[in-house]
Design an enzyme around this catalytic site. Structure first.
Site, short mmCIF file in Angstrom:
data_model
loop_
_atom_site.label_atom_id
_atom_site.label_comp_id
_atom_site.label_asym_id
_atom_site.label_seq_id
_atom_site.Cartn_x
_atom_site.Cartn_y
_atom_site.Cartn_z
N LYS A 39 0.88 -1.18 0.00
CA LYS A 39 0.00 0.00 0.00
C LYS A 39 0.91 1.22 0.00
CE LYS A 39 -2.48 1.63 3.66
NZ LYS A 39 -3.63 1.81 4.56
N SER A 52 -6.04 10.39 17.91
CA SER A 52 -4.68 10.74 17.49
C SER A 52 -3.90 11.33 18.66
CB SER A 52 -4.74 11.70 16.31
OG SER A 52 -5.72 12.69 16.52
P1 NAD Z 1 -9.73 12.01 13.00
O1 NAD Z 1 -8.87 13.22 12.80
O2 NAD Z 1 -10.96 11.87 12.20
O3 NAD Z 1 -10.14 11.90 14.56
C1 NAD Z 1 -9.17 12.11 15.56
C2 NAD Z 1 -9.73 11.70 16.90
O4 NAD Z 1 -8.72 11.92 17.89
C3 NAD Z 1 -10.93 12.53 17.33
O5 NAD Z 1 -11.76 11.72 18.15
C4 NAD Z 1 -10.30 13.65 18.14
O6 NAD Z 1 -11.18 14.24 19.05
C5 NAD Z 1 -9.22 12.87 18.86
N1 NAD Z 1 -8.12 13.71 19.32
C6 NAD Z 1 -7.46 14.68 18.62
N2 NAD Z 1 -6.51 15.22 19.39
C7 NAD Z 1 -6.56 14.61 20.59
C8 NAD Z 1 -5.82 14.74 21.80
N3 NAD Z 1 -4.84 15.62 21.93
N4 NAD Z 1 -6.15 13.92 22.83
C9 NAD Z 1 -7.15 13.00 22.71
N5 NAD Z 1 -7.86 12.83 21.59
C10 NAD Z 1 -7.57 13.63 20.56
O7 NAD Z 1 -8.74 10.78 12.81
P2 NAD Z 1 -9.11 9.27 12.41
O8 NAD Z 1 -8.99 9.14 10.95
O9 NAD Z 1 -10.35 8.87 13.11
O10 NAD Z 1 -7.86 8.49 13.04
C11 NAD Z 1 -7.73 8.34 14.44
C12 NAD Z 1 -6.40 7.69 14.75
O11 NAD Z 1 -6.37 6.36 14.22
C13 NAD Z 1 -5.18 8.39 14.13
O12 NAD Z 1 -4.18 8.45 15.13
C14 NAD Z 1 -4.74 7.46 13.02
O13 NAD Z 1 -3.36 7.55 12.74
C15 NAD Z 1 -5.11 6.12 13.63
N6 NAD Z 1 -5.27 5.02 12.66
C16 NAD Z 1 -4.83 3.79 13.04
C17 NAD Z 1 -4.94 2.71 12.19
C18 NAD Z 1 -4.48 1.34 12.61
O14 NAD Z 1 -4.45 0.45 11.77
N7 NAD Z 1 -4.18 1.14 13.86
C19 NAD Z 1 -5.52 2.89 10.93
C20 NAD Z 1 -5.99 4.15 10.57
C21 NAD Z 1 -5.87 5.22 11.45
#
Ligand code: NAD
Length: 321
Positions: free
Chosen positions: A67, A199
């Site tokens: 990817k 995040s």
């Molecule tokens: P998004 O920007 O749509 O949402 C971010 C979330 O994090 C929201 O709920 C926001 O309120 C919260 N947030 C932001 N800053 C914060 C802080 N300082 N303290 C606590 N919460 C906070 O992002 P998303 O697309 O929903 O992604 C969320 C996370 O998932 C990201 O960190 C992304 O990298 C991760 N992710 C992980 C995988 C995996 O396979 N594990 C896959 C995709 C995304």
């Protein structure tokens, strides 16, 4: 070569197909039939973008590829497209010839939601009735929709750093005919299953805010420095992951291992539970924690599945390449 554009994915891919693909590839990883290549992730010095590759080979499913993609923070504002952009490329493992190019944006959300759901299926208590969400962004809605299919949940509770985003969760709960309640972090102890998908770079959930017997899927921490829970919670729990090397370096376990609370040998592969070589949950009051870091093989598995569906439904675009 077959092309499946991003615009076709929503109508083709189902949550069930994503779940099956991810469960199978986790099992193949644990039995040594599939492995991920080292991840490349670079700040390219243009548009503040982070770009990279996640790849691997699944000998059992005969899936080879990568990817390519990343995060362009200015996309939405300047160009009206989402900030996360990715494409999956599949190759014929017998010849190395390019086999397929598949839009990877929606697939990323589906495969990430499938991972936590696979962990819930294999590790959560069967009698879990309340699901607790920490995070209410883009991924959280996919996570919740998929998780609700794993147990007979009766209520959704949620906490988010930005409370104004909580209606995103409420909407998914309503779709499923379930009540939703916004709670303070101390209220999360009511949940028998918790998913964190934020995040955050600091621990949000304390070790004592989780009840005995809970299963928690930590899905947001996929980079060095990110963190969602107190490392002491990993000490209290039996820890599982998609891939141990990623869990201890870029996953939630990086902090507990780094501070010496647990060691690498305390982190177990979820695939071993699927294969029956690890017993998984052994006591009703045990806390199980899945550290979902996101591996390239998950992307390849769902992309291969979507290619099969596109061919079967006559939607695949075939080009001479
Ligand atoms: P998004 O920007 O749509 O949402 C971010 C979330 O994090 C929201 O709920 C926001 O309120 C919260 N947030 C932001 N800053 C914060 C802080 N300082 N303290 C606590 N919460 C906070 O992002 P998303 O697309 O929903 O992604 C969320 C996370 O998932 C990201 O960190 C992304 O990298 C991760 N992710 C992980 C995988 C995996 O396979 N594990 C896959 C995709 C995304």
């Amino acid at each position: 070569m077959i092309i499946v554009p991003e615009r076709e994915i929503a109508d083709l891919m189902t949550r069930e197909a994503a779940f099956d693909a991810v469960e199978k590839v986790f099992a193949a990883m644990a039995s040594g039939d599939a492995y991920n290549f080292p991840v490349v992730r670079e700040a390219i010095g243009h548009e503040d973008a982070l770009y990279g590759f996640k790849g691997g080979f699944d000998k059992a499913g005969l899936t080879l590829g990568l990817k390519a993609g990343g995060y362009w923070p200015n996309n939405l504002e300047k160009k009206g497209i989402i900030n996360h952009q990715s494409t999956v490329f599949l190759f014929d493992p017998d010849t190395g010839k390019a086999k397929a190019m598949v839009g990877g944006n929606l697939l990323t959300a589906l495969r990430t939601a499938a991972a936590s759901s696979v962990s819930i299926k294999h590790l959560a208590r069967k009698d879990a009735k309340v699901i607790g969400m920490i995070g209410a962004g883009h991924q959280a809605t996919f996570q919740l929709r998929s998780a609700l299919e794993q147990r007979d949940f009766e209520k959704v509770i949620g906490w988010n750093f930005h409370p104004e985003m909580l209606p995103n969760l409420e909407k998914v709960a309503e779709e499923a005919g379930l009540p939703f309640e916004a709670v303070e972090l101390d209220g999360i102890h009511e949940a028998g299953v918790i998913i964190s998908i934020t995040s955050s770079f600091d621990a949000i959930l304390g070790a004592d805010q989780v009840s005995a017997g809970t299963h928690i899927a930590c899905m947001g921490t996929d980079t060095k420095g990110k963190q969602e829970v107190d490392p002491a919670l990993l000490k209290r729990a039996t820890v599982f992951t998609d891939e141990v090397a990623q869990s201890i370096s870029i996953g939630e376990a990086q902090h507990a291992v780094g501070s010496g609370l647990i060691t690498e040998s305390d982190v177990n592969q979820l695939g071993a539970v699927i294969n029956g070589t690890h017993p998984g949950r052994t006591r009703a009051e045990e806390i199980t924690l899945f550290d979902g870091t996101g591996v390239g093989l998950q992307d390849l598995a769902v992309a291969a599945s979507v290619v099969d569906l596109a061919v079967a439904q006559g939607i695949a675009i075939e080009v001479d390449f």
